[in-house]
Design an enzyme around this catalytic site. Structure first.
Site, short mmCIF file in Angstrom:
data_model
loop_
_atom_site.label_atom_id
_atom_site.label_comp_id
_atom_site.label_asym_id
_atom_site.label_seq_id
_atom_site.Cartn_x
_atom_site.Cartn_y
_atom_site.Cartn_z
N ASN A 42 0.80 -1.23 0.00
CA ASN A 42 0.00 0.00 0.00
C ASN A 42 0.84 1.28 0.00
O ASN A 42 0.29 2.38 0.03
CB ASN A 42 -1.00 0.01 1.16
CG ASN A 42 -0.31 0.14 2.52
OD1 ASN A 42 0.90 0.28 2.60
ND2 ASN A 42 -1.10 0.10 3.59
N ASP A 44 2.95 2.63 2.21
CA ASP A 44 3.23 3.45 3.41
C ASP A 44 4.62 3.19 3.98
O ASP A 44 5.00 3.74 5.00
CB ASP A 44 2.16 3.22 4.49
CG ASP A 44 2.16 1.79 5.01
OD1 ASP A 44 2.95 0.95 4.51
OD2 ASP A 44 1.35 1.48 5.91
N ASP A 226 6.63 -18.09 20.76
CA ASP A 226 7.56 -17.08 21.26
C ASP A 226 7.88 -17.33 22.74
O ASP A 226 6.98 -17.64 23.53
CB ASP A 226 6.87 -15.71 21.10
CG ASP A 226 7.79 -14.54 21.37
OD1 ASP A 226 8.77 -14.39 20.62
OD2 ASP A 226 7.53 -13.76 22.31
N GLU A 294 10.51 -21.49 20.37
CA GLU A 294 11.63 -20.57 20.55
C GLU A 294 12.02 -20.68 22.02
O GLU A 294 11.46 -20.01 22.88
CB GLU A 294 11.24 -19.12 20.22
CG GLU A 294 12.47 -18.21 20.23
CD GLU A 294 12.29 -16.87 20.93
OE1 GLU A 294 13.17 -16.02 20.77
OE2 GLU A 294 11.32 -16.68 21.67
C1 NOJ Z 1 11.38 -13.30 20.98
C2 NOJ Z 1 11.10 -12.59 19.70
O1 NOJ Z 1 11.72 -13.26 18.65
C3 NOJ Z 1 11.61 -11.17 19.89
O2 NOJ Z 1 11.63 -10.46 18.70
C4 NOJ Z 1 10.76 -10.50 20.93
O3 NOJ Z 1 11.28 -9.22 21.21
C5 NOJ Z 1 10.75 -11.30 22.24
N1 NOJ Z 1 10.59 -12.71 22.01
C6 NOJ Z 1 9.62 -10.86 23.12
O4 NOJ Z 1 8.39 -11.25 22.57
#
Ligand code: NOJ
Length: 581
Positions: A42, A44, A226, A294
């Site tokens: 778009n 931006d 995450d 992660e």
């Molecule tokens: C891991 C994520 O990959 C990172 O980018 C983020 O800042 C932290 N977790 C907190 O969510």
């Protein structure tokens, strides 16, 4: 056999081939899309979902199997979307729910699986739950969704514990109660705009079951989880002497990782119950839906606990990412990664770069080639760009020849370096502000991608706008400048991904090969995956290839020895076809 010289070698089998017809996530190459920096439709200057959809065919051409999308949900963007205000809605910056549906449908049409990000450790402070908690009383059900505590000291003026935020500064912020008096404190392991949820509370667990179902119903193939090691906190809330890094350990290298005291905010045994529950949620759906952790753990054994048969399916192997460019250390890391995940029947998930670390092609050009600093500034020692790119290409051919799954971070296939000269006033990473600039932060690996060398903003956006400036040198890295050009990083990745698939390397085996003649001792990493011999020269000498070697692919040109044979130069990886038995 024709490669007669190989007769003198010894080989040590570390990992056997996967069984027939493995689930897709055991071998997949998965491409991480960072939505705000992939492609802007778009105009931006911020990438968006329609921009991604329009460019997805480039990823099928590249030869990946799946994409992982970093968060695109409603968010005030205090941590680039890792502060989610509504888990079931798309942020208007990125598009609409209909755009998300269209993206998923297009990806599936192209044969790409789709993994989305799930951020369960914390919400945004703009999430309706946190807003309700602020106006509710201490001890209320609303506060109990988060981690609110009274402060220490006579008037509660001291935080409940001495914990630090991963981004720097205190991990607790004091609120003002609705009646205007100084009040309780809430925990935030990251930014103060990211309050931690209370995973001891069943209401929180039920809510996330529902969020999972919301996206599974829309057709996603999995979730990248995450901070998977952070959900459960030691309920004693003890003070903690260690520095709060993502790994959570103390920065004391004199103590072996496994022997350090367990940090009270990381890798608590209770997290696994959450993932068993999610495993069951995913199992209700057709197709092999997958969870990827992660989790920054102290040891590979601790990481393997996240991928036991009834928990998650993959866990990023960050140990590999953090290992210095050194033959012995890489060999040890790969061996440990494979054996610990084999012990629980999971694939190893290789990764070299993501949106949180200095890009591999810059990191490997630094004097210290391990995990690297948190960002690089113009006034700091600059990486050796040519060396970094050469090593990153060699590392890519190493990684893509390993059995298991592998993640690529957008731009890695272009050999894109870190932006190491961003002006401080343009930085956006909360880590930069919370450490008062001591850490430059992660903006340098998040700069919008260069698509077309001749266009404004390198074609990232139709207006030429880019939310962070791109370095001029990126003209040489633009996708269209590399497409079809022999010797380009992009063509190297395309060939590697094609061969990896044709030769089924992801489902293959790994045997270390020792005693190659002429191999300059310990500085060559040599292994066999099926009928492919992989040699990585991490030393400073040229190394002759075995006689008659049929070269499939090399990360840089090989040179010629006086006897006409091929030589493997330093910082180059080669794939050699061995004769079929
Ligand atoms: C891991 C994520 O990959 C990172 O980018 C983020 O800042 C932290 N977790 C907190 O969510």
């Amino acid at each position: 056999m024709p490669l007669g010289t190989l007769d003198e070698t010894t080989s040590t089998l570390i990992h056997s081939p996967a069984g027939p017809d493995p689930e897709w996530w055991r071998t997949a190459v998965i491409y991480q899309i960072y939505p705000r920096s992939f492609a802007d439709a778009n105009g931006d200057g911020i990438g968006d979902l329609p921009g991604i959809t329009a460019r997805l065919h480039h990823l099928t051409e590249l030869g990946v199997d799946a994409i992982w999308l970093s968060p695109f949900y409603t968010s005030p963007q205090h941590d680039a979307g890792y502060d989610v205000a509504d888990y079931r809605q798309v942020d208007p910056r990125f598009g609409t729910l209909a755009d998300a549906d269209a993206l998923i449908a297009r990806a599936h049409e192209l044969g790409l699986r789709v993994i989305v990000d799930l951020v369960p450790n914390h919400t945004s402070d703009e999430h309706e739950w946190f807003q309700a908690a602020l106006t509710a009383a201490p001890g209320s059900a609303e506060r109990n969704r988060y981690i609110f505590r009274d402060g220490r000291g006579e008037t509660g003026q001291e935080p409940p514990t001495n914990w630090e935020s991963v981004f720097g500064g205190r991990a607790w912020t004091r609120i003002t109660e609705p009646d205007g008096t100084p009040g309780q404190w809430y925990l935030h392991l990251f930014d103060s705009h990211q309050p931690d949820l209370n995973w001891e509370n069943e209401e929180v667990r039920a809510e996330f079951d529902d969020v999972l179902r919301f996206w599974l119903d829309r057709g996603v193939d999995g979730f990248r989880v995450d901070v998977a090691h952070g959900l459960i906190k030691d309920q004693e809330f003890p003070d903690w002497g260690g520095h709060t890094t993502m790994v959570g350990g103390q920065d004391d290298d004199s103590v072996d990782a496994g022997d350090r005291p367990q940090a009270p905010m990381w890798d608590q045994p209770g997290v696994h119950e959450v993932y068993r529950r999610w495993h069951r949620v995913l199992a209700d759906y057709e197709g092999d839906r997958a969870l990827v952790a992660e989790a920054w753990t102290e040891t590979p054994e601790a990481l393997a606990r996240y991928v036991r048969p009834d928990e998650m399916h993959q866990a990023f192997n960050f140990d590999f990412l953090c290992t210095p460019w050194d033959a012995a250390e890489l060999r040890a890391s790969i061996t440990e990664g494979l054996t610990t995940s084999d012990a629980v029947g999971a694939p190893t998930t290789w990764v070299m770069s993501n949106h949180d670390v200095v890009r591999a092609s810059s990191r490997l050009g630094l004097a210290e080639t391990g995990k690297g600093p948190n960002g690089i500034g113009a006034e700091e020692t600059q990486p050796d760009a040519a060396l970094g790119l050469r090593r990153a290409s060699a590392a890519a051919l190493l990684m893509l020849a390993l059995p298991g799954s592998a993640y690529l971070y957008q731009g890695e296939e272009l050999g894109l370096p870190e932006h190491t000269e961003l002006p401080d006033e343009l930085r956006q990473d909360p880590a930069f502000f919370r450490t008062r600039g001591e850490e430059k932060g992660r903006d340098g690996c998040r700069v919008p991608l260069p698509w077309e060398a001749g266009a404004d903003g390198f074609g990232f956006s139709p207006t030429g706008a880019t939310w962070l400036p791109q370095p001029q040198e990126w003209v040489a890295f633009a996708r269209d400048a590399q497409q079809g050009r022999p010797g380009s990083t992009l063509e190297l990745y395309r060939t590697a991904l094609r061969l990896r698939k044709d030769l089924d390397l992801g489902a293959g085996s790994l045997a270390w090969v020792d005693g190659l003649p002429g191999a300059a001792g310990d500085s060559v990493l040599a292994f066999q995956n099926g009928t492919v011999l992989v040699l990585v020269n991490l030393g400073e000498q040229e190394v002759p290839l075995p006689q008659g070697a049929q070269v499939l692919l090399s990360s840089a040109e090989l040179s010629e020895a006086a006897d006409g044979g091929a030589l493997l130069s330093p910082d180059v990886t080669v794939w050699v076809q061995l004769p079929q038995a």
